[in-house]
Design an enzyme around this catalytic site. Structure first.
Site, mmCIF file in Angstrom:
data_model
loop_
_atom_site.group_PDB
_atom_site.id
_atom_site.type_symbol
_atom_site.label_atom_id
_atom_site.label_comp_id
_atom_site.label_asym_id
_atom_site.label_seq_id
_atom_site.Cartn_x
_atom_site.Cartn_y
_atom_site.Cartn_z
ATOM 1 N N SER A 194 0.833 -1.196 0.000
ATOM 2 C CA SER A 194 0.000 0.000 0.000
ATOM 3 C C SER A 194 0.876 1.258 0.000
ATOM 4 O O SER A 194 1.695 1.417 -0.906
ATOM 5 C CB SER A 194 -0.956 -0.033 1.205
ATOM 6 O OG SER A 194 -1.986 0.914 1.073
ATOM 7 N N GLU B 263 -1.981 -2.359 -8.419
ATOM 8 C CA GLU B 263 -3.206 -2.564 -7.642
ATOM 9 C C GLU B 263 -3.560 -1.242 -6.988
ATOM 10 O O GLU B 263 -2.765 -0.309 -7.000
ATOM 11 C CB GLU B 263 -3.024 -3.682 -6.610
ATOM 12 C CG GLU B 263 -2.056 -3.358 -5.476
ATOM 13 C CD GLU B 263 -2.719 -2.713 -4.267
ATOM 14 O OE1 GLU B 263 -3.811 -3.143 -3.865
ATOM 15 O OE2 GLU B 263 -2.131 -1.762 -3.708
ATOM 16 N N HIS C 63 -5.086 -5.236 -1.703
ATOM 17 C CA HIS C 63 -5.988 -4.955 -0.590
ATOM 18 C C HIS C 63 -7.224 -5.857 -0.621
ATOM 19 O O HIS C 63 -7.713 -6.226 -1.683
ATOM 20 C CB HIS C 63 -6.455 -3.505 -0.638
ATOM 21 C CG HIS C 63 -5.378 -2.501 -0.387
ATOM 22 N ND1 HIS C 63 -4.453 -2.159 -1.352
ATOM 23 C CD2 HIS C 63 -5.082 -1.759 0.713
ATOM 24 C CE1 HIS C 63 -3.636 -1.239 -0.854
ATOM 25 N NE2 HIS C 63 -4.001 -0.977 0.390
#
Length: 310
Positions: free
Chosen positions: A116, A214, A279
């Site tokens: 992330s 992503e 995620h």
């Protein structure tokens, strides 16, 4: 884009650092994650940033200097075999402004794990130090703090302790957007962070690479803008292949995939969607800086060299 230094595999008894470089960690989850690390024989040292809550801003773990000092210490101190990020969130780009790269010996690579917002750090480590790193579960986040028996945790620990057993990744639900086979060096991460790093001295362009993308919590039009920025900035020029993971809460899944096809299928390289990395799912760990082969027909990413040294 070759010659990344591989950290050594971890061993029971290794000291590892736990740091927050972005947002405050959930303390109950952090404690559970620390117990999980101890269960597999690691000895975690928790740095102050991992205990800090928001002070100046509720979305930052302490101030920028504290987070940067903790990261610098953890990366530079040879007594730590690895660095585990407690969580992501927001703030790593701010932290990187103050990180003291001059104190860190590039010739002594160590394991670094996170995803992330930590994408920005993994990119920076590749550019500044030339180390392989791991886009994978974080200590206070789902998939890690539940410990042994959880897919995310177990597959990460297999890679960390016995890397010879991990010759690649298989994506059971993958879909070929553009068929083909290609080789390159693995890189990428959360698309928002890759776009935010463009123009800085820590951006790692995708030329010659297998680019993983992503994201999470981006409206469809913002995701469109992010990927368009990657294209227009020349970040994707010369990319060898593209691997797409989760795009959680970025819109209706069919619309998200339609956008990805529209923005990526004309690059003339293999594109594989549906990888279980990112995620909101039980995720596999994706290495940054490893030569690999992506085969959209078999839905596999094969490592052409060990991810970690013995």
């Amino acid at each position: 884009m070759t010659g990344f230094r591989r950290p050594r595999a971890l061993r029971p008894g290794d000291r590892v650092a736990v740091v927050s470089g972005s947002s405050p960690a959930d303390q109950a989850n952090l404690e559970a994650g620390l117990r999980a690390m101890e269960q597999v024989g690691l000895k975690p040292d928790v740095f102050a940033s991992a205990r800090e809550l928001g002070v100046d801003y509720d979305y930052l773990a302490g101030d920028d200097r504290l987070r940067a000092a903790d990261l610098t210490h953890a990366l530079a101190d040879p007594t730590y075999a690895g660095l585990f990020l407690a969580c992501g969130g927001y703030g790593m780009q701010r932290t990187l402004e103050l990180l003291d790269w001059g104190r860190i010996d590039p010739a002594r690579p160590k394991v670094v794990v996170g995803y992330s917002d930590v994408t920005a750090l993994l990119e920076a480590i590749a550019v500044k130090l030339g180390w392989v790193s791991l886009f994978g579960p974080m200590v206070a986040c789902n998939g890690f703090h539940q410990g042994p028996g959880r897919f995310d945790f177990d597959t990460l620990m297999t890679l960390l302790f016995t890397p010879a057993e991990v010759g690649g990744l298989t994506f059971l639900d993958a879909r070929a957007i553009v068929p083909g086979v290609a080789e390159g060096v693995t890189l990428g991460g959360t698309a928002t962070l890759l776009a935010a790093s463009i123009g800085t001295d820590t951006s790692l362009p995708a030329r010659g690479g297998i680019l993983f993308l992503e994201d999470v919590d981006e409206k469809l039009f913002r995701l469109d803008r992010i990927i368009t920025q990657l294209r227009r900035s020349t970040y994707t020029d010369g990319v060898a292949a593209i691997l797409l993971g989760t795009f959680t809460d970025c819109g209706e899944p069919r619309e998200v995939e339609r956008l990805l096809v529209d923005r990526l299928s004309d690059l003339g390289v293999p594109v594989l969607a549906g990888a279980d990395i990112g995620h909101g799912i039980a995720q596999q760990t994706y290495p940054i800086g490893v030569r690999a082969r992506l085969d959209t027909g078999t839905g596999t990413l094969t490592f052409l060299e060990p991810v970690l040294s013995p």
